[in-house]
Design a protein around this motif. Structure first.
Motif, PDB file in Angstrom:
ATOM      1  N   HIS A  44       0.824  -1.309  -0.073  1.00 10.16           N
ATOM      2  CA  HIS A  44      -0.004  -0.187   0.006  1.00 10.16           C
ATOM      3  C   HIS A  44       0.832   1.127  -0.044  1.00 10.16           C
ATOM      4  N   ALA A  45       1.861   1.248   0.893  1.00  9.28           N
ATOM      5  CA  ALA A  45       2.883   2.452   0.932  1.00  9.28           C
ATOM      6  C   ALA A  45       3.486   2.572  -0.567  1.00  9.28           C
ATOM      7  N   ALA A  46       3.897   1.503  -1.367  1.00  6.38           N
ATOM      8  CA  ALA A  46       4.664   1.622  -2.423  1.00  6.38           C
ATOM      9  C   ALA A  46       3.739   2.114  -3.508  1.00  6.38           C
ATOM     10  N   ALA A  47       2.507   1.727  -3.541  1.00  3.48           N
ATOM     11  CA  ALA A  47       1.415   2.385  -4.449  1.00  3.48           C
ATOM     12  C   ALA A  47       0.894   3.722  -4.193  1.00  3.48           C
ATOM     13  N   ALA A  48       0.884   4.219  -2.966  1.00  2.00           N
ATOM     14  CA  ALA A  48       0.604   5.659  -2.669  1.00  2.00           C
ATOM     15  C   ALA A  48       2.063   6.503  -3.291  1.00  2.00           C
ATOM     16  N   ALA A  49       3.210   5.903  -2.816  1.00  2.00           N
ATOM     17  CA  ALA A  49       4.434   6.688  -3.405  1.00  2.00           C
ATOM     18  C   ALA A  49       4.496   6.808  -4.891  1.00  2.00           C
ATOM     19  N   GLU A  50       3.942   5.523  -5.585  1.00  2.00           N
ATOM     20  CA  GLU A  50       3.964   5.723  -6.984  1.00  2.00           C
ATOM     21  C   GLU A  50       2.865   6.716  -7.566  1.00  2.00           C
ATOM     22  N   LYS A  51       1.824   6.691  -6.815  1.00  2.00           N
ATOM     23  CA  LYS A  51       0.657   7.599  -7.107  1.00  2.00           C
ATOM     24  C   LYS A  51       0.880   9.268  -7.086  1.00  2.00           C
ATOM     25  N   TRP A  52       1.526   9.382  -5.932  1.00  2.00           N
ATOM     26  CA  TRP A  52       1.523  10.640  -5.597  1.00  2.00           C
ATOM     27  C   TRP A  52       2.915  11.288  -5.438  1.00  2.00           C
ATOM     28  N   ASN A  53       4.092  10.438  -5.888  1.00  2.00           N
ATOM     29  CA  ASN A  53       5.403  10.807  -6.014  1.00  2.00           C
ATOM     30  C   ASN A  53       5.760  11.471  -4.754  1.00  2.00           C
ATOM     31  N   VAL A  54       5.586  10.735  -3.637  1.00  2.00           N
ATOM     32  CA  VAL A  54       5.912  11.209  -2.241  1.00  2.00           C
ATOM     33  C   VAL A  54       6.723   9.843  -1.780  1.00  2.00           C
ATOM     34  N   SER A  55       7.750  10.044  -1.460  1.00  2.00           N
ATOM     35  CA  SER A  55       8.555   8.743  -1.041  1.00  2.00           C
ATOM     36  C   SER A  55       7.954   8.074   0.296  1.00  2.00           C
ATOM     37  N   ILE A  56       8.160   6.799   0.261  1.00  2.00           N
ATOM     38  CA  ILE A  56       7.548   5.845   1.496  1.00  2.00           C
ATOM     39  C   ILE A  56       8.215   6.540   2.563  1.00  2.00           C
ATOM     40  N   PRO A  57       9.380   6.752   3.022  1.00  2.00           N
ATOM     41  CA  PRO A  57       9.873   7.136   4.271  1.00  2.00           C
ATOM     42  C   PRO A  57       9.137   8.410   4.593  1.00  2.00           C
ATOM     43  N   ALA A 115     -13.231   5.427   1.819  1.00  2.00           N
ATOM     44  CA  ALA A 115     -11.958   5.367   2.562  1.00  2.00           C
ATOM     45  C   ALA A 115     -12.168   5.617   4.003  1.00  2.00           C
ATOM     46  N   GLU A 116     -11.435   4.927   4.967  1.00  2.00           N
ATOM     47  CA  GLU A 116     -11.569   5.072   6.357  1.00  2.00           C
ATOM     48  C   GLU A 116     -10.190   5.321   6.846  1.00  2.00           C
ATOM     49  N   ARG A 117     -10.178   6.053   7.989  1.00  2.00           N
ATOM     50  CA  ARG A 117      -8.906   6.474   8.717  1.00  2.00           C
ATOM     51  C   ARG A 117      -8.319   5.567   9.481  1.00  2.00           C
ATOM     52  N   ASP A 118      -8.973   4.399   9.826  1.00  2.00           N
ATOM     53  CA  ASP A 118      -8.578   3.191  10.733  1.00  2.00           C
ATOM     54  C   ASP A 118      -7.859   2.081   9.839  1.00  2.00           C
ATOM     55  N   GLU A 119      -7.968   2.358   8.274  1.00  2.00           N
ATOM     56  CA  GLU A 119      -7.388   1.403   7.331  1.00  2.00           C
ATOM     57  C   GLU A 119      -6.067   1.935   6.764  1.00  2.00           C
ATOM     58  N   PHE A 120      -5.017   1.130   7.073  1.00  2.00           N
ATOM     59  CA  PHE A 120      -3.641   1.479   6.523  1.00  2.00           C
ATOM     60  C   PHE A 120      -3.886   2.009   5.172  1.00  2.00           C
ATOM     61  N   GLU A 121      -4.318   1.215   4.112  1.00  2.00           N
ATOM     62  CA  GLU A 121      -4.206   1.559   2.847  1.00  2.00           C
ATOM     63  C   GLU A 121      -4.749   2.924   2.566  1.00  2.00           C
ATOM     64  N   ASP A 122      -6.103   3.279   3.259  1.00  2.00           N
ATOM     65  CA  ASP A 122      -6.503   4.489   2.896  1.00  2.00           C
ATOM     66  C   ASP A 122      -5.787   5.708   3.573  1.00  2.00           C
ATOM     67  N   ALA A 123      -5.209   5.387   4.737  1.00  2.00           N
ATOM     68  CA  ALA A 123      -4.326   6.509   5.589  1.00  2.00           C
ATOM     69  C   ALA A 123      -3.111   6.977   4.935  1.00  2.00           C
ATOM     70  N   ILE A 124      -2.309   5.904   4.153  1.00  2.00           N
ATOM     71  CA  ILE A 124      -1.140   6.127   3.752  1.00  2.00           C
ATOM     72  C   ILE A 124      -1.477   6.888   2.315  1.00  2.00           C
ATOM     73  N   ASP A 125      -2.452   6.317   1.554  1.00  2.00           N
ATOM     74  CA  ASP A 125      -2.791   7.408   0.421  1.00  2.00           C
ATOM     75  C   ASP A 125      -3.268   8.778   0.667  1.00  2.00           C
ATOM     76  N   PHE A 126      -4.015   8.892   1.772  1.00  2.00           N
ATOM     77  CA  PHE A 126      -4.441  10.276   2.246  1.00  2.00           C
ATOM     78  C   PHE A 126      -3.187  11.029   2.671  1.00  2.00           C
ATOM     79  N   ILE A 127      -2.399  10.542   3.361  1.00  2.00           N
ATOM     80  CA  ILE A 127      -0.730  11.273   3.471  1.00  2.00           C
ATOM     81  C   ILE A 127      -0.351  11.871   2.221  1.00  2.00           C
ATOM     82  N   GLY A 128       0.027  10.664   1.207  1.00  2.00           N
ATOM     83  CA  GLY A 128       0.604  11.048  -0.113  1.00  2.00           C
ATOM     84  C   GLY A 128      -0.292  12.075  -0.584  1.00  2.00           C
ATOM     85  N   TRP A 129      -1.569  12.004  -0.720  1.00  2.00           N
ATOM     86  CA  TRP A 129      -2.182  13.064  -1.164  1.00  2.00           C
ATOM     87  C   TRP A 129      -2.090  14.405  -0.854  1.00  2.00           C
TER      88      TRP A 129
END
Length: 205
Positions: A44-57, A115-129
Motif C-alpha cells: 500500500h505504501a509503495a502504491a501511494a508513493a507511485e501515485k503521489w510521487n512522495v517517498s515512502i519514508p 475510505a476509512e482513517r483506521d485502514e492503513f491503505e486509505d491512511a497512507i494514500d491520504f498522507i501522500g495526497w
C-alpha cells in the motif's frame, strides 16, 4: 457447561485476534521490520508513493509522528470539572489523525468515498495526497519532510499564513519527522529489494 466454556474461549480468541490486528508494529522505528511484520503495508505504501510521487519514508514518518501507527488513535479529551472526560479536543482520528473536514475533502477529490482513517491503505494514500496538495498549494518540495509536516499540521492555508512561525514547539516536531524520514530512508535502502520481490508476487502470498 462445556459448551458455555467453549463459546467463551472462542469469543476470547476472536477478541485477541481483532486486537492484535489493530495493534501497532512491534518496532515502529525500523521501517524494514515494520514491513516484514506487515507485508501488505509495503504494498500500500509503495502504491501511494507511485501515485503521489512522495517517498515512502516521508509518508511513514508523518504517520508515525501523528499516531504511532495506532489505528484508532484520537487526541486527548477535554475534562469536565477537571475529572470527567468530555469531548475530544478535535475530530482527528486514525492512522493519519485527519480531521473530519479534511478527510471528507480527500474522499471527494480522489473519489474514494469509502475510505476509512483506521485502514492503513486509505491512511497512507491520504498522507501522500496531502503532501501532493502541499506541493501544489504551498510550493513545498515533496522531499522536504520538515515543511511538509508543518503544512500537514497547520493546513496549507495556515502554513501559507505562516502560522507555524508562532508555534516554536512545532519546529521540534517537524525536526523529529525529518530525522525519522532520514532514518527510514537509510533503512529502506537495505531491505527494499527484498520487499519489492515479494510485492511482485503479491497476488500469490
Amino acid at each position: 457447561m462445556k459448551f458455555t466454556h467453549r463459546l467463551a474461549l472462542g469469543f476470547l480468541i476472536v477478541c485477541l485476534v481483532g486486537c492484535a490486528g489493530a495493534a501497532p508494529p512491534r518496532r515502529p522505528h525500523d521501517i524494514c521490520e515494520i514491513f516484514r511484520e506487515r507485508p501488505k503495508w509495503y504494498q500500500h505504501a509503495a502504491a501511494a508513493a507511485e501515485k503521489w510521487n512522495v517517498s515512502i519514508p516521508v509518508m511513514m514518518a508523518i504517520m508515525h509522528k501523528e499516531s504511532r501507527y495506532y489505528a484508532k488513535a484520537r487526541p486527548p479529551r477535554k475534562r469536565i470539572l477537571f475529572i470527567f472526560p468530555g469531548p475530544y479536543l478535535s475530530s482527528a482520528f486514525g492512522y493519519p489523525q485527519a480531521i473530519d473536514s479534511t478527510w471528507k475533502e480527500y474522499q471527494e477529490r480522489t473519489d474514494n468515498r469509502d475510505a476509512e482513517r483506521d485502514e492503513f491503505e486509505d491512511a497512507i494514500d491520504f498522507i501522500g495526497w496531502y503532501c501532493h496538495m502541499s506541493y501544489i498549494r504551498s510550493n513545498i518540495s515533496k522531499i522536504d519532510a520538515y515543511h511538509l509536516y508543518m503544512a500537514y499540521h497547520e493546513g496549507q492555508a495556515g502554513f501559507n499564513r505562516k502560522s507555524h512561525l508562532k508555534k516554536p514547539w512545532l519546529k521540534g516536531a517537524a525536526e523529529e519527522v525529518q530525522a525519522q524520514a532520514m532514518q527510514y530512508a537509510a533503512q529502506l535502502k537495505k531491505c527494499e529489494s527484498d520487499l519489492q520481490k515479494k510485492r511482485d508476487w503479491w497476488p500469490f502470498w
